[in-house]
Write a protein that holds these residues in place. Structure first.
Motif, short mmCIF file in Angstrom:
data_model
loop_
_atom_site.label_atom_id
_atom_site.label_comp_id
_atom_site.label_asym_id
_atom_site.label_seq_id
_atom_site.Cartn_x
_atom_site.Cartn_y
_atom_site.Cartn_z
N GLN A 136 44.97 69.31 34.63
CA GLN A 136 43.93 68.31 34.36
C GLN A 136 44.20 67.07 35.21
N ASP A 137 43.18 66.61 35.93
CA ASP A 137 43.34 65.48 36.84
C ASP A 137 42.52 64.27 36.43
N ASP A 138 41.93 64.32 35.23
CA ASP A 138 41.23 63.15 34.73
C ASP A 138 42.22 61.98 34.60
N LEU A 139 41.73 60.76 34.74
CA LEU A 139 42.61 59.60 34.71
C LEU A 139 43.42 59.55 33.42
N GLU A 140 42.76 59.72 32.28
CA GLU A 140 43.49 59.66 31.02
C GLU A 140 44.49 60.80 30.90
N ALA A 141 44.13 61.99 31.40
CA ALA A 141 45.06 63.12 31.36
C ALA A 141 46.32 62.81 32.15
N LEU A 142 46.17 62.18 33.32
CA LEU A 142 47.34 61.81 34.11
C LEU A 142 48.21 60.80 33.37
N VAL A 143 47.56 59.86 32.67
CA VAL A 143 48.32 58.87 31.91
C VAL A 143 49.14 59.54 30.81
N VAL A 144 48.51 60.45 30.07
CA VAL A 144 49.22 61.11 28.97
C VAL A 144 50.34 62.00 29.52
N LEU B 88 42.11 68.48 24.19
CA LEU B 88 43.44 68.64 24.80
C LEU B 88 44.20 67.32 24.83
N LEU B 89 43.48 66.23 25.12
CA LEU B 89 44.13 64.92 25.13
C LEU B 89 44.64 64.53 23.75
N LEU B 90 43.82 64.79 22.72
CA LEU B 90 44.26 64.48 21.36
C LEU B 90 45.47 65.32 20.98
N ASP B 91 45.42 66.61 21.34
CA ASP B 91 46.57 67.49 21.05
C ASP B 91 47.83 66.97 21.75
N ALA B 92 47.68 66.63 23.03
CA ALA B 92 48.85 66.19 23.80
C ALA B 92 49.43 64.90 23.23
N ARG B 93 48.58 63.95 22.87
CA ARG B 93 49.08 62.71 22.28
C ARG B 93 49.77 62.97 20.96
N ALA B 94 49.23 63.91 20.18
CA ALA B 94 49.86 64.25 18.90
C ALA B 94 51.24 64.88 19.12
N LEU B 95 51.34 65.75 20.13
CA LEU B 95 52.63 66.37 20.43
C LEU B 95 53.66 65.33 20.88
N ILE B 96 53.21 64.34 21.64
CA ILE B 96 54.12 63.27 22.07
C ILE B 96 54.63 62.49 20.87
N GLU B 97 53.76 62.27 19.88
CA GLU B 97 54.15 61.51 18.69
C GLU B 97 55.30 62.17 17.95
N VAL B 98 55.39 63.50 18.03
CA VAL B 98 56.46 64.19 17.31
C VAL B 98 57.56 64.65 18.25
N GLY B 99 57.58 64.08 19.47
CA GLY B 99 58.69 64.34 20.38
C GLY B 99 58.60 65.60 21.19
N LEU B 100 57.45 66.30 21.15
CA LEU B 100 57.30 67.56 21.89
C LEU B 100 56.67 67.25 23.26
N HIS B 101 57.42 66.53 24.09
CA HIS B 101 56.87 66.05 25.36
C HIS B 101 56.58 67.19 26.33
N ASP B 102 57.44 68.20 26.38
CA ASP B 102 57.21 69.30 27.33
C ASP B 102 55.94 70.07 26.97
N GLU B 103 55.71 70.29 25.67
CA GLU B 103 54.50 70.99 25.26
C GLU B 103 53.26 70.14 25.51
N ALA B 104 53.39 68.84 25.38
CA ALA B 104 52.26 67.95 25.68
C ALA B 104 51.88 68.07 27.16
N GLN B 105 52.89 68.08 28.02
CA GLN B 105 52.60 68.22 29.46
C GLN B 105 51.97 69.58 29.74
N GLU B 106 52.46 70.61 29.11
CA GLU B 106 51.91 71.95 29.33
C GLU B 106 50.45 72.02 28.90
#
Length: 673
Positions: A581-589, A558-576
């Motif tokens: 998820q409350d892991d530290l890295e998940a909160l950062v992403v 999920l973290l890899l997917d979210a970072r990939a979505l951010i790279e292409v500007g799909l920030h809302d889908e990355a958050q979704e």
């Protein structure tokens, strides 16, 4: 009111004149007269405290400074309160309550290392003379050290020393659970055995302790705990599995074989086919290779495979029309990524023609069953009229697994001969039947490096070219690379449907002189169900793994997917993708995605939570500090930003050196304005 204001100003002017002449006592009296008129004036009260200190009257100064600090806290001015409490701690270094108040204020302003030091100092003042306060302060230190075991051990020991047995037991059990999460079976066993010293007959803890000892390879120690639990609950199947593991580990294969067979029988009664298969395999490993046992394993394995069947994964259940492709693929994607309610909403919004089709009914039924509404799912499946013998057999199997038996004389019959002729081209393929046995092609997994960001437009053009040239496999591979970044891209999903059905190639490159192709010529079902991400196999030969069967993708994926979505500007889908998820890295992403959408409040909140709940040992901790510094910079909170950058450099002096220099320069420029 106007006269009071004038008198106050006049008195304060007189007080300042007295101070200039060195008449401190008279100036103090003047300020006290103002304070009697307005006791809530923090500025004047702080001045009064200052004058008391000048006169050497420390108790009065402490009393007034304490009132100022409490007033600031009540007003939410925590940073100002921190300054006052630090002054108070200097005046009364032996007063633990002041250090505790300072620690709470420091926690509120996210100065967590300083807060932890303040709690530690407060603890040291009461450790030997006030057990209740010592436990309170030790727990506060533990809360600020979520990834560290020693502070939690201290809390458990203090509770035990002070005969708070139930709390101490819970603390040791929680420590055992945390050690297990960190993959430390030696610590897990040690902590749980401390818990058992307090409650020796607690069966769940006996089992978890035995599990930890088995993971260490200490089978004799495990047997001690297992035997104690066995006398109290001999039919506990988890206990039988642990007993089988321990006996097998000790080489007592004859006894282990009997235990594994007994466990398999209990598992058959509960319907746990997967673990039953595992128990039978262990029995055979222990020398139970008689034909009857081998046949039982074969039957259990077949039953387990039957229980894993999901009808929406069958080739005959794949969508056929463009409307079905659009609806079913969207529902599959949402369900696979853990959003069954949204998948249901997509299905509910479909038009009546799509709802009348087999793909919609099957997908709807399986979603109902997955969400616990088995009866409703069964009713939907019973309403389906089979179109082939294979479809009838699969429906009957699924209904039987779900506990539904057809009424006598009622059977799902395949279509008549005339209908069968129309289905000649609809032969299912092995690929379609097994479409969901593995994760989507190219899905990131643990240990796999993230897929580099791709130019979706370029890749889609290449995929279109391959599809037009008739290279089905190449086109699908290219389209799927796009879906790795954007799994809900409806246009790409539609194109995959066209390629797999043959419609796209036929429409783009008709044979010379050939008439336009009709829809009937391409009636083969489209095997388009998005595969469910596979779960890690549970290894019951070493220890129980707490695997959530509804978790369709690991956090790493999920973290890899979210970072990939951010790279292409799909920030809302990355958050979704990372919702819940409350892991530290998940909160950062999530914070990076929020910042990309201009939601600085949300970004700051998540990053502050990440830092408060994490430790510097977490790989993403320094990234959280860095991103929070960036948010503070955007909000022109220069002091906060500078402090975060200082913490980053304290952890890693070589972290992003060029960008660090740029941020430092930005702070300097803003301060010059």
């Amino acid at each position: 009111m106007r006269e009071g204001t004038v008198n106050r100003d006049k008195i304060e002017q007189e007080a300042m004149n007295l101070l200039r002449r060195g008449q401190t006592e008279k100036a103090l009296e003047a300020y006290l007269s103002i304070l009697r008129h307005d006791p809530r004036d923090r500025r004047v009260r702080q001045k009064v405290a200052e004058l008391y200190l000048t006169l050497g009257r420390k108790p009065e100064a402490v009393r007034h400074l304490t009132d100022v600090a409490r007033s600031l806290r009540a007003a939410g001015q925590m940073r100002a309160a921190v300054s006052i409490y630090k002054q108070l701690v200097g005046l009364k270094p032996d007063q633990h309550e002041l250090r505790a108040d300072l620690a709470e204020c420091l926690t509120e302003v996210r100065r967590l290392p300083e807060a932890r030091r303040a709690w530690e100092e407060a603890f040291s003042l009461v450790e030997r003379r006030d057990p209740a306060k010592a436990i309170e302060y030790a727990r506060a230190v533990s809360r600020l050290s979520p990834g560290e075991l020693p502070p939690k051990v201290r809390v458990a020991e203090l509770l035990e020393q002070n005969r708070r047995i139930d709390e101490a037991f819970d603390a040791w059990v929680e420590l055992g659970r945390e050690a297990r999460r960190y993959g430390r079976p030696d610590d897990q066993a040690r902590f749980l055995e401390r818990a058992l010293a307090l409650q020796p007959d607690h069966i769940p803890t006996l089992l978890r302790t035995a599990e930890a000892r088995i993971a260490q390879g200490d089978y004799r120690a495990a047997l001690t705990h297992i035997q104690k639990a066995y006398t109290r609950d001999p039919r506990n199947v988890d206990l039988l599995i642990l007993l089988g593991q321990a006996l097998q580990g000790l080489g007592q294969v004859d006894k282990a074989r009997k235990v594994w067979i007994q466990a398999a029988r209990h598992l058959a009664e509960t319907g746990d086919m997967e673990r039953r298969v595992d128990a039978l395999r262990h029995a055979i490993e222990c020398g139970g290779d008689d034909p009857a046992l081998l046949r039982e394993l074969e039957n259990a394995d077949a039953e387990a495979r039957r229980s894993r069947i999901r009808l929406h994964e069958m080739s005959w259940a794949a969508p056929r029309t463009d409307d079905e492709v659009r609806v079913i693929i969207a529902a599959n994607t949402l369900a696979d990524y853990g959003f069954p309610d949204r998948a249901r909403e997509v299905l509910d919004r479909a038009d009546s023609q799509v709802k009348a089709g087999v793909p919609w009914k099957v997908r709807h039924a399986e979603l109902l069953i997955a969400q616990g509404d088995r009866d409703a799912g069964i009713e939907v499946l019973r309403s389906i009229q089979p179109e082939s013998e294979e479809m009838a057999a699969d429906l009957a199997t699924r209904l039987e697994v779900l506990g539904h038996r057809p009424e006598p004389g009622a059977s799902a019959a395949p279509p008549d001969e005339g209908e069968a002729e129309e289905l000649v081209d609809d032969e299912p393929t092995d690929a379609g039947r097994q479409a969901s046995a593995s994760p989507p092609s190219g899905s990131p997994s643990i240990g796999t490096p993230p897929t580099p960001a791709v130019d979706i437009a370029v890749l889609e053009q290449e995929a279109d070219r391959l599809a037009d040239d008739g290279d089905v496999e190449g086109a699908i591979a290219a389209y799927r690379r796009i879906l790795e970044v954007d799994p809900t891209n409806m246009e790409v999903l539609r194109k995959i449907g066209e390629v797999m059905s043959g419609r796209r190639h036929a429409a783009r490159r008709p044979s010379a002189g050939a008439a336009p192709a009709s829809a009937e010529e391409f009636s083969e079902p489209i095997a388009l169900a998005i595969p469910e991400p596979s779960l890690e196999t549970v290894d019951f030969g070493s220890a129980f793994s707490e695997v959530d069967p509804d978790a369709m993708a690991s956090l790493d994926e999920l973290l890899l997917d979210a970072r990939a979505l951010i790279e292409v500007g799909l920030h809302d889908e990355a958050q979704e993708r990372l919702r819940g998820q409350d892991d530290l890295e998940a909160l950062v992403v999530q914070a990076i995605a929020a910042r990309g959408m201009g939601r600085l409040d949300g970004a700051q909140t998540r990053l502050e939570r990440a830092i408060q709940g994490g430790t510097e040992h977490h790989p993403a901790y320094i990234e959280a500090l860095w991103e929070l510094a960036g948010v503070y910079l955007l909000r022109h909170k220069l002091g906060n930003a500078e402090r975060m950058l200082d913490e980053v450099e304290a952890l890693d002096a070589g972290y992003r050196p060029m960008e660090m220099a740029i941020r430092r320069r930005a702070i300097a420029l803003l301060r010059q304005r």
